[in-house]
Design a protein around this motif. Sequence first.
Motif, PDB file in Angstrom:
ATOM      1  N   PHE A  13       0.854  -1.184   0.000  1.00  0.00           N
ATOM      2  CA  PHE A  13       0.000   0.000   0.000  1.00  0.00           C
ATOM      3  C   PHE A  13       0.888   1.232   0.000  1.00  0.00           C
ATOM      4  CE2 PHE A  13      -2.741   3.127   2.219  1.00  0.00           C
ATOM      5  CZ  PHE A  13      -3.763   3.155   1.295  1.00  0.00           C
ATOM      6  N   ASN A  14       1.047   1.850  -1.174  1.00  0.00           N
ATOM      7  CA  ASN A  14       1.852   3.061  -1.308  1.00  0.00           C
ATOM      8  C   ASN A  14       1.221   3.977  -2.349  1.00  0.00           C
ATOM      9  OD1 ASN A  14       2.592   1.994  -3.816  1.00  0.00           O
ATOM     10  ND2 ASN A  14       4.463   1.093  -2.979  1.00  0.00           N
ATOM     11  N   LYS A  15       1.839   5.117  -2.561  1.00  0.00           N
ATOM     12  CA  LYS A  15       1.277   6.126  -3.468  1.00  0.00           C
ATOM     13  C   LYS A  15       1.323   5.683  -4.926  1.00  0.00           C
ATOM     14  CE  LYS A  15       1.308  11.062  -4.132  1.00  0.00           C
ATOM     15  NZ  LYS A  15       0.231  11.584  -3.316  1.00  0.00           N
ATOM     16  N   ILE A  16       2.278   4.841  -5.274  1.00  0.00           N
ATOM     17  CA  ILE A  16       2.400   4.389  -6.662  1.00  0.00           C
ATOM     18  C   ILE A  16       1.318   3.359  -6.993  1.00  0.00           C
ATOM     19  CG2 ILE A  16       3.904   3.181  -8.295  1.00  0.00           C
ATOM     20  CD1 ILE A  16       6.259   4.395  -6.633  1.00  0.00           C
ATOM     21  N   ASN A  17       1.112   2.388  -6.120  1.00  0.00           N
ATOM     22  CA  ASN A  17       0.140   1.324  -6.383  1.00  0.00           C
ATOM     23  C   ASN A  17      -1.307   1.762  -6.158  1.00  0.00           C
ATOM     24  OD1 ASN A  17       2.250  -0.426  -6.954  1.00  0.00           O
ATOM     25  ND2 ASN A  17       2.350  -1.177  -4.856  1.00  0.00           N
ATOM     26  N   PHE A  18      -1.533   2.668  -5.233  1.00  0.00           N
ATOM     27  CA  PHE A  18      -2.880   3.133  -4.897  1.00  0.00           C
ATOM     28  C   PHE A  18      -2.899   4.665  -4.846  1.00  0.00           C
ATOM     29  CE2 PHE A  18      -2.390  -1.064  -3.079  1.00  0.00           C
ATOM     30  CZ  PHE A  18      -3.544  -1.700  -3.492  1.00  0.00           C
ATOM     31  N   PRO A  19      -2.794   5.318  -6.002  1.00  0.00           N
ATOM     32  CA  PRO A  19      -2.693   6.788  -5.981  1.00  0.00           C
ATOM     33  C   PRO A  19      -3.963   7.486  -5.469  1.00  0.00           C
ATOM     34  CG  PRO A  19      -2.924   5.988  -8.239  1.00  0.00           C
ATOM     35  CD  PRO A  19      -2.770   4.781  -7.361  1.00  0.00           C
ATOM     36  N   ASP A  20      -5.127   6.882  -5.658  1.00  0.00           N
ATOM     37  CA  ASP A  20      -6.375   7.523  -5.227  1.00  0.00           C
ATOM     38  C   ASP A  20      -6.692   7.297  -3.754  1.00  0.00           C
ATOM     39  OD1 ASP A  20      -6.708   8.362  -7.803  1.00  0.00           O
ATOM     40  OD2 ASP A  20      -8.049   6.719  -8.362  1.00  0.00           O
ATOM     41  N   LEU A  21      -6.164   6.237  -3.151  1.00  0.00           N
ATOM     42  CA  LEU A  21      -6.500   5.895  -1.774  1.00  0.00           C
ATOM     43  C   LEU A  21      -5.421   6.262  -0.767  1.00  0.00           C
ATOM     44  CD1 LEU A  21      -8.048   2.327  -2.116  1.00  0.00           C
ATOM     45  CD2 LEU A  21      -9.222   4.453  -1.665  1.00  0.00           C
ATOM     46  N   PHE A  22      -4.183   6.309  -1.196  1.00  0.00           N
ATOM     47  CA  PHE A  22      -3.083   6.414  -0.247  1.00  0.00           C
ATOM     48  C   PHE A  22      -3.137   7.690   0.591  1.00  0.00           C
ATOM     49  CE2 PHE A  22       1.308   7.485   0.931  1.00  0.00           C
ATOM     50  CZ  PHE A  22       1.613   6.352   1.660  1.00  0.00           C
ATOM     51  N   ASP A  23      -3.099   8.849  -0.065  1.00  0.00           N
ATOM     52  CA  ASP A  23      -3.094  10.117   0.685  1.00  0.00           C
ATOM     53  C   ASP A  23      -4.362  10.338   1.510  1.00  0.00           C
ATOM     54  OD1 ASP A  23      -0.519  10.872   0.024  1.00  0.00           O
ATOM     55  OD2 ASP A  23      -1.134  11.931  -1.790  1.00  0.00           O
ATOM     56  N   PRO A  24      -5.555  10.128   0.947  1.00  0.00           N
ATOM     57  CA  PRO A  24      -6.742  10.330   1.792  1.00  0.00           C
ATOM     58  C   PRO A  24      -6.800   9.401   3.005  1.00  0.00           C
ATOM     59  CG  PRO A  24      -7.386  10.274  -0.506  1.00  0.00           C
ATOM     60  CD  PRO A  24      -5.938   9.896  -0.454  1.00  0.00           C
ATOM     61  N   LEU A  25      -6.297   8.178   2.860  1.00  0.00           N
ATOM     62  CA  LEU A  25      -6.385   7.242   3.974  1.00  0.00           C
ATOM     63  C   LEU A  25      -5.453   7.621   5.111  1.00  0.00           C
ATOM     64  CD1 LEU A  25      -7.792   4.173   4.227  1.00  0.00           C
ATOM     65  CD2 LEU A  25      -5.403   3.750   4.689  1.00  0.00           C
ATOM     66  N   TRP A  26      -4.195   7.908   4.823  1.00  0.00           N
ATOM     67  CA  TRP A  26      -3.303   8.216   5.944  1.00  0.00           C
ATOM     68  C   TRP A  26      -3.570   9.601   6.505  1.00  0.00           C
ATOM     69  CZ3 TRP A  26       0.244  12.061   6.503  1.00  0.00           C
ATOM     70  CH2 TRP A  26       0.717  12.696   5.372  1.00  0.00           C
ATOM     71  N   MET A  27      -3.959  10.552   5.664  1.00  0.00           N
ATOM     72  CA  MET A  27      -4.292  11.884   6.182  1.00  0.00           C
ATOM     73  C   MET A  27      -5.597  11.847   6.996  1.00  0.00           C
ATOM     74  SD  MET A  27      -3.432  14.448   3.091  1.00  0.00           S
ATOM     75  CE  MET A  27      -1.839  14.482   2.314  1.00  0.00           C
ATOM     76  N   GLY A  28      -6.564  11.105   6.491  1.00  0.00           N
ATOM     77  CA  GLY A  28      -7.820  10.954   7.232  1.00  0.00           C
ATOM     78  C   GLY A  28      -7.608  10.262   8.564  1.00  0.00           C
TER      79      GLY A  28
END
Length: 144
Positions: A13-28
């Motif tokens: 689970f990283n920004k390359i493999n999941f660009p749409d989910l990564f940032d919102p999930l860890w920031m949320g």
Amino acid sequence: MNLLPWEYFWIGFNKINFPDLFDPLWMGSGVLLIVLIVVYVLRTRALHRHRLYLDMWEWIFWSGLISYFLLIVGSIFQFDFAVILVILASGLFVMTWARFRRFPPLFEAYEHQLARQRYLARARSSRPEATIRQKGVRRRGKKR
């Protein structure tokens, strides 16, 4: 999507493999962690006399703290997406179970107990004589 849907469970689970989910999930998770801490402090101060409500907030606080913190750690260390989903689902399940399944019957019994205490206190003080302090009987010849 280059892979079959079930193959995404076993990649990091990283920004390359999941660009749409990564940032919102860890920031949320970070925002919800901070909100959870603030709400826990406010509610425990307001409900400090009611142990049962404090117990419920302990359950919600610790399950939320562990879940949100593990989501942030999983994002940093690139856990498999399946692990992230298990952490998220189990944390949300424990919080909702504690709030809506475990404690409502206990709250109902506690409300009946409080109502009974209020009734008995009101019944004791409803007689006018109960609010008047009785004077002690003085005996002749003795001074205080």
